[in-house]
Design a protein around this motif. Structure first.
Motif, PDB file in Angstrom:
ATOM      1  N   MET A 152       3.992   1.217 -17.216  1.00  0.00           N
ATOM      2  CA  MET A 152       4.542   1.735 -18.463  1.00  0.00           C
ATOM      3  C   MET A 152       5.060   3.159 -18.275  1.00  0.00           C
ATOM      4  N   GLY A 153       5.998   3.529 -19.122  1.00  0.00           N
ATOM      5  CA  GLY A 153       6.511   4.897 -19.092  1.00  0.00           C
ATOM      6  C   GLY A 153       7.919   4.934 -19.642  1.00  0.00           C
ATOM      7  N   PRO A 154       8.341   6.080 -20.149  1.00  0.00           N
ATOM      8  CA  PRO A 154       9.699   6.209 -20.698  1.00  0.00           C
ATOM      9  C   PRO A 154      10.747   6.167 -19.594  1.00  0.00           C
ATOM     10  N   SER A 155      11.990   6.046 -19.997  1.00  0.00           N
ATOM     11  CA  SER A 155      13.089   6.099 -19.035  1.00  0.00           C
ATOM     12  C   SER A 155      13.027   7.410 -18.258  1.00  0.00           C
ATOM     13  N   GLY A 156      13.236   7.323 -16.949  1.00  0.00           N
ATOM     14  CA  GLY A 156      13.199   8.509 -16.112  1.00  0.00           C
ATOM     15  C   GLY A 156      11.818   8.905 -15.636  1.00  0.00           C
ATOM     16  N   SER A 157      10.810   8.088 -15.934  1.00  0.00           N
ATOM     17  CA  SER A 157       9.442   8.448 -15.543  1.00  0.00           C
ATOM     18  C   SER A 157       9.117   8.092 -14.095  1.00  0.00           C
ATOM     19  N   GLY A 158       9.986   7.290 -13.448  1.00  0.00           N
ATOM     20  CA  GLY A 158       9.755   6.935 -12.048  1.00  0.00           C
ATOM     21  C   GLY A 158       9.408   5.480 -11.830  1.00  0.00           C
ATOM     22  N   LYS A 159       9.374   4.677 -12.881  1.00  0.00           N
ATOM     23  CA  LYS A 159       8.995   3.270 -12.752  1.00  0.00           C
ATOM     24  C   LYS A 159       9.914   2.523 -11.790  1.00  0.00           C
ATOM     25  N   ALA A 168       0.855  -1.187   0.000  1.00  0.00           N
ATOM     26  CA  ALA A 168       0.000   0.000   0.000  1.00  0.00           C
ATOM     27  C   ALA A 168       0.895   1.242   0.000  1.00  0.00           C
ATOM     28  N   VAL A 169       0.822   2.011  -1.069  1.00  0.00           N
ATOM     29  CA  VAL A 169       1.601   3.241  -1.210  1.00  0.00           C
ATOM     30  C   VAL A 169       0.633   4.414  -1.046  1.00  0.00           C
ATOM     31  N   ARG A 170       0.959   5.336  -0.154  1.00  0.00           N
ATOM     32  CA  ARG A 170       0.061   6.443   0.142  1.00  0.00           C
ATOM     33  C   ARG A 170       0.790   7.778   0.024  1.00  0.00           C
ATOM     34  N   HIS A 171       0.427   8.539  -1.008  1.00  0.00           N
ATOM     35  CA  HIS A 171       0.961   9.899  -1.206  1.00  0.00           C
ATOM     36  C   HIS A 171       2.492   9.932  -1.092  1.00  0.00           C
ATOM     37  N   ALA A 172       3.133   8.954  -1.714  1.00  0.00           N
ATOM     38  CA  ALA A 172       4.586   8.834  -1.612  1.00  0.00           C
ATOM     39  C   ALA A 172       5.286   9.693  -2.663  1.00  0.00           C
ATOM     40  N   SER A 173       6.275  10.426  -2.216  1.00  0.00           N
ATOM     41  CA  SER A 173       7.164  11.170  -3.105  1.00  0.00           C
ATOM     42  C   SER A 173       8.596  10.758  -2.788  1.00  0.00           C
ATOM     43  N   ARG A 174       9.430  10.785  -3.832  1.00  0.00           N
ATOM     44  CA  ARG A 174      10.856  10.500  -3.611  1.00  0.00           C
ATOM     45  C   ARG A 174      11.664  11.558  -4.329  1.00  0.00           C
ATOM     46  N   ILE A 175      12.441  12.302  -3.543  1.00  0.00           N
ATOM     47  CA  ILE A 175      13.232  13.414  -4.065  1.00  0.00           C
ATOM     48  C   ILE A 175      14.705  13.137  -3.781  1.00  0.00           C
ATOM     49  N   TYR A 176      15.533  13.267  -4.820  1.00  0.00           N
ATOM     50  CA  TYR A 176      16.962  13.049  -4.674  1.00  0.00           C
ATOM     51  C   TYR A 176      17.703  14.379  -4.820  1.00  0.00           C
ATOM     52  N   SER A 180      20.415  21.490  -6.545  1.00  0.00           N
ATOM     53  CA  SER A 180      18.971  21.390  -6.763  1.00  0.00           C
ATOM     54  C   SER A 180      18.477  20.000  -6.366  1.00  0.00           C
ATOM     55  N   GLU A 181      17.304  19.660  -6.845  1.00  0.00           N
ATOM     56  CA  GLU A 181      16.685  18.377  -6.506  1.00  0.00           C
ATOM     57  C   GLU A 181      16.063  17.753  -7.757  1.00  0.00           C
ATOM     58  N   VAL A 182      15.956  16.420  -7.720  1.00  0.00           N
ATOM     59  CA  VAL A 182      15.252  15.686  -8.767  1.00  0.00           C
ATOM     60  C   VAL A 182      14.060  14.988  -8.125  1.00  0.00           C
ATOM     61  N   TRP A 210      -0.539   0.363 -15.663  1.00  0.00           N
ATOM     62  CA  TRP A 210      -0.405   1.674 -15.056  1.00  0.00           C
ATOM     63  C   TRP A 210       0.591   2.473 -15.888  1.00  0.00           C
ATOM     64  N   ARG A 211       0.419   3.787 -15.914  1.00  0.00           N
ATOM     65  CA  ARG A 211       1.321   4.641 -16.687  1.00  0.00           C
ATOM     66  C   ARG A 211       1.911   5.729 -15.801  1.00  0.00           C
ATOM     67  N   MET A 212       3.199   5.958 -16.012  1.00  0.00           N
ATOM     68  CA  MET A 212       3.895   6.988 -15.250  1.00  0.00           C
ATOM     69  C   MET A 212       4.473   8.025 -16.194  1.00  0.00           C
ATOM     70  N   HIS A 213       4.453   9.265 -15.734  1.00  0.00           N
ATOM     71  CA  HIS A 213       4.997  10.381 -16.527  1.00  0.00           C
ATOM     72  C   HIS A 213       5.556  11.409 -15.561  1.00  0.00           C
ATOM     73  N   HIS A 214       6.851  11.663 -15.659  1.00  0.00           N
ATOM     74  CA  HIS A 214       7.525  12.640 -14.793  1.00  0.00           C
ATOM     75  C   HIS A 214       7.218  12.388 -13.320  1.00  0.00           C
ATOM     76  N   GLY A 215       7.276  11.135 -12.911  1.00  0.00           N
ATOM     77  CA  GLY A 215       7.105  10.792 -11.505  1.00  0.00           C
ATOM     78  C   GLY A 215       5.669  10.710 -11.026  1.00  0.00           C
ATOM     79  N   VAL A 216       4.727  10.972 -11.915  1.00  0.00           N
ATOM     80  CA  VAL A 216       3.309  10.938 -11.544  1.00  0.00           C
ATOM     81  C   VAL A 216       2.678   9.662 -12.080  1.00  0.00           C
ATOM     82  N   LEU A 217       1.982   8.952 -11.215  1.00  0.00           N
ATOM     83  CA  LEU A 217       1.267   7.747 -11.629  1.00  0.00           C
ATOM     84  C   LEU A 217      -0.138   8.129 -12.032  1.00  0.00           C
TER      85      LEU A 217
END
Length: 220
Positions: free
Chosen positions: A41-48, A7-15, A20-22, A209-216
């Motif tokens: 699904m999603g391109p490289s760097g999308s957060g998968k 169960a993932v709830r409102h999870a963000s991961r910032i490096y 700056s930050e990613v 599921w699809r991811m784009h720029h870290g957003v599911l």
């Protein structure tokens, strides 16, 4: 009603990245239920990959939370409850295919003969019995990935996380790997989550599921 495996709830991961930050993940909420078959699904760097690392307990979110209601605390997740397959070569070079597969059981203090027998069975289930005594350098890339799958499954986990498992394979070899994997899972209630950019792989699973720029995006 059975408990969710993850169960993932409102999870963000910032490096941190220099000054700056990613943002690798942004406010992701989702669950993985027993027996689920999910392609992310999603391109490289999308957060998968980041999401799979959180699901497997390899990383923790910067904010939000992740739990394993049906699996217990993070310390006991791997390899007994969660199996992992990676895109890159992950077999230990000095060990034979059989020794690579039995290693997770030996690390759990399973008796040597029991571990060896279970490893042989896992290899046989993936049509790899004939390469049991070969080193990773002596087998093909497709065979090596199937050995990695056997190693992930030998502990009989409840969840298998596969991060671009066919990403370095040609199309026929990738399809064969997935054929064999789905055959093994056919008689199992094990849940499968695969991160992939290959539509031919994703289309073989009922949930995408699809991811784009870290957003599911809303799971389908």
């Amino acid at each position: 009603m059975s408990e969710s495996l993850v169960a993932v709830r409102h999870a963000s991961r910032i490096y941190p990245y220099g000054q700056s930050e990613v943002v690798a993940l942004s406010d992701v909420t989702c669950t993985v239920e027993p027996g689920a078959r999910i392609a992310i699904m999603g391109p490289s760097g999308s957060g998968k990959s980041t999401l799979l690392q959180l699901m497997g307990g390899l990383d923790r979110p910067t904010s939000g939370e992740i739990s394993w209601p049906a699996l217990g605390p993070p310390a006991g997740l791997r390899p007994a409850q969660v199996g992992l397959v990676f895109q890159t070569q992950s077999l230990l070079a000095p060990l034979t295919a059989l020794e690579n597969v039995e290693l997770p059981l030996l690390l759990q203090s399973v008796a040597s003969k029991t571990a060896r027998d279970a490893a042989r069975d896992a290899l046989e289930s993936l049509d790899l019995g004939e390469i049991a005594d070969k080193l990773p350098e002596e087998i093909s890339g497709g065979q090596a990935q199937r050995v990695a799958v056997a190693r992930a499954l030998v502990s009989r986990p409840r969840l298998l996380l596969a991060d671009e498992p066919t990403g370095q394979l040609d199309h026929p070899t990738a399809q064969h790997l997935f054929d064999v994997l789905l055959q093994v899972l056919e008689q199992s209630h094990l849940a499968l989550v695969v991160a992939t950019h290959d539509p031919a792989i994703a289309d073989r699973l009922p949930a995408q599921w699809r991811m784009h720029h870290g957003v599911l995006e809303a799971p389908t």
